[in-house]
Write a protein that holds these residues in place. Structure first.
Motif, mmCIF file in Angstrom:
data_model
loop_
_atom_site.group_PDB
_atom_site.id
_atom_site.type_symbol
_atom_site.label_atom_id
_atom_site.label_comp_id
_atom_site.label_asym_id
_atom_site.label_seq_id
_atom_site.Cartn_x
_atom_site.Cartn_y
_atom_site.Cartn_z
ATOM 1 N N LEU A 50 0.831 -1.212 0.000
ATOM 2 C CA LEU A 50 0.000 0.000 0.000
ATOM 3 C C LEU A 50 0.864 1.260 0.000
ATOM 4 O O LEU A 50 0.550 2.243 -0.682
ATOM 5 C CB LEU A 50 -0.931 0.002 1.214
ATOM 6 N N PHE A 51 1.952 1.227 0.763
ATOM 7 C CA PHE A 51 2.856 2.379 0.803
ATOM 8 C C PHE A 51 3.478 2.605 -0.578
ATOM 9 O O PHE A 51 3.578 3.742 -1.050
ATOM 10 C CB PHE A 51 3.946 2.162 1.848
ATOM 11 N N ILE A 57 0.853 6.871 -6.629
ATOM 12 C CA ILE A 57 -0.279 7.769 -6.820
ATOM 13 C C ILE A 57 0.077 9.214 -6.487
ATOM 14 O O ILE A 57 -0.225 10.146 -7.259
ATOM 15 C CB ILE A 57 -1.477 7.308 -5.958
ATOM 16 N N PHE A 58 0.724 9.417 -5.333
ATOM 17 C CA PHE A 58 1.009 10.774 -4.872
ATOM 18 C C PHE A 58 2.419 11.250 -5.228
ATOM 19 O O PHE A 58 2.730 12.430 -5.083
ATOM 20 C CB PHE A 58 0.813 10.861 -3.349
ATOM 21 N N GLY A 65 8.852 2.474 -8.057
ATOM 22 C CA GLY A 65 9.696 1.372 -8.526
ATOM 23 C C GLY A 65 10.925 1.187 -7.653
ATOM 24 O O GLY A 65 11.316 0.065 -7.338
ATOM 25 N N GLU A 66 11.531 2.303 -7.260
ATOM 26 C CA GLU A 66 12.706 2.231 -6.384
ATOM 27 C C GLU A 66 12.341 1.642 -5.024
ATOM 28 O O GLU A 66 13.110 0.860 -4.453
ATOM 29 C CB GLU A 66 13.308 3.632 -6.207
ATOM 30 N N PHE A 67 11.164 2.020 -4.517
ATOM 31 C CA PHE A 67 10.742 1.486 -3.211
ATOM 32 C C PHE A 67 10.556 -0.025 -3.282
ATOM 33 O O PHE A 67 11.057 -0.765 -2.417
ATOM 34 C CB PHE A 67 9.436 2.138 -2.758
#
Length: 326
Positions: A50-51, A57-58, A65-67
């Motif tokens: 979700l994060f 989105i924000f 992608g990096e996350f």
């Protein structure tokens, strides 16, 4: 990604709330069932997903992608770290009902240490671009070392106490048995450590070594401190539930070290290419989509080949046992 101080504060407060919730869930020592561990593992991974979607989105697709690339890499390294946790638990004969308390404090220590390492790494990278060469070389060396360890014919390893841990035990003394969740007890008028405290110190000191591998790895995927920190935080959260869920399956992931060595080596090469590019050398750079595809592909292949190899080994052992009995 431009992150305001307000967003940093809100993120840290949110993570603290999740840590507090995790502590509340595991505040009472008890044996963790596979069902409980499975449910909470899904919850923590779902929150991370979700994060990541929230960043998409924000924020933007690059940040998201990096996350996800960082989260998957750090989660994979964390799974490998569980092997060491199992050795520590066995070395100190930690009662099953106390293991989750040990893991919870181990995760807290890891979060603090990684926050410090991330801040230091970000400051160094901002001032000295050549540090990418060092990070890249270190990851390639670590990858080679993992392969060497995986190819060794040693029997099951045993946790060796480091000098710091031995000196602490010698200075303060250690009780001869566990005293519930107490970390210190009085003996002959002297305050001494309980075995539980020693285990937590063992987990904490090994967390330093884990951070030395994981921080350069994720900086090879993103140089954004916000993404580096959140990917690490979400990878560590739920680690204790994952310990109870796959603790018995870890021995079946016989090729995990090979997979991690490929991932770390790949990121090391990516870092070196990035450093060359920063210095004006015309070399190709590896994009985040490609990195994510390589990381996920290696992990899937590693898992499949591990399970196949374990199945063949079990069948061979069963056949050998039958021939002996006959």
């Amino acid at each position: 990604m431009d992150v305001s101080m307000t967003l940093w504060v809100l993120t840290i407060l949110g993570l603290c709330a999740l840590i507090a919730a995790d502590f509340f869930i595991g505040r009472k020592p008890h044996d963790v069932s596979v069902k409980e561990a499975g449910v909470w593992t899904v919850v923590w991974i779902g929150l991370a997903a979700l994060f990541g979607l929230g960043l998409l989105i924000f924020g933007n697709s690059q940040a998201s992608g990096e996350f996800f690339a960082g989260f998957i890499t750090e989660k994979s390294l964390s799974v490998d770290n569980l092997f060491v946790f199992i050795l520590i638990m066995a070395k100190f004969s930690v009662p099953s009902q106390l293991q989750q308390r040990v893991l919870l404090f181990g995760v807290l220590i890891a979060l603090v240490l990684r926050a410090i390492f991330i801040a230091a790494g970000a400051a160094i990278i901002a001032s000295f671009s050549w540090v990418f060469y060092i990070f890249g070389a270190f990851l390639i060396y670590t990858a080679w070392k993992l392969i060497q360890e995986a190819r060794s014919d040693e029997e099951e390893a045993e946790f060796e106490e480091n000098r710091l841990l031995k000196s602490v035990e010698k200075k303060f003394g250690v009780a001869d048995k566990y005293h519930g969740t107490k970390l210190f007890v009085e003996k002959n008028g002297k305050r001494i450590l309980t075995p539980l405290m020693v285990v937590m110190l063992a987990i904490g000191t090994t967390d330093v070594l884990f951070a030395m591998d994981s921080i350069p790895a994720i900086f090879g995927l993103t140089q954004d401190p916000y993404i580096v920190f959140t990917a690490n935080a979400f990878a560590l959260m739920g680690l204790r539930q994952l310990y109870f869920l796959i603790g018995g399956l870890l021995k079946k992931l016989v090729h995990l070290s090979y997979g991690l060595s490929v991932i770390l080596g790949f990121i090391g090469v990516k870092l070196v290419l990035h450093a060359l590019h920063e210095n004006g050398v015309n070399v190709p750079e590896i994009s985040i989509p490609v990195s994510l595809a390589v990381i996920c592909g290696v992990l899937v292949i590693t898992t499949v080949t591990s399970l196949v190899a374990t199945k063949k080994q079990s069948a061979a052992e069963a056949s050998r046992k039958d021939s002996i009995d006959a």
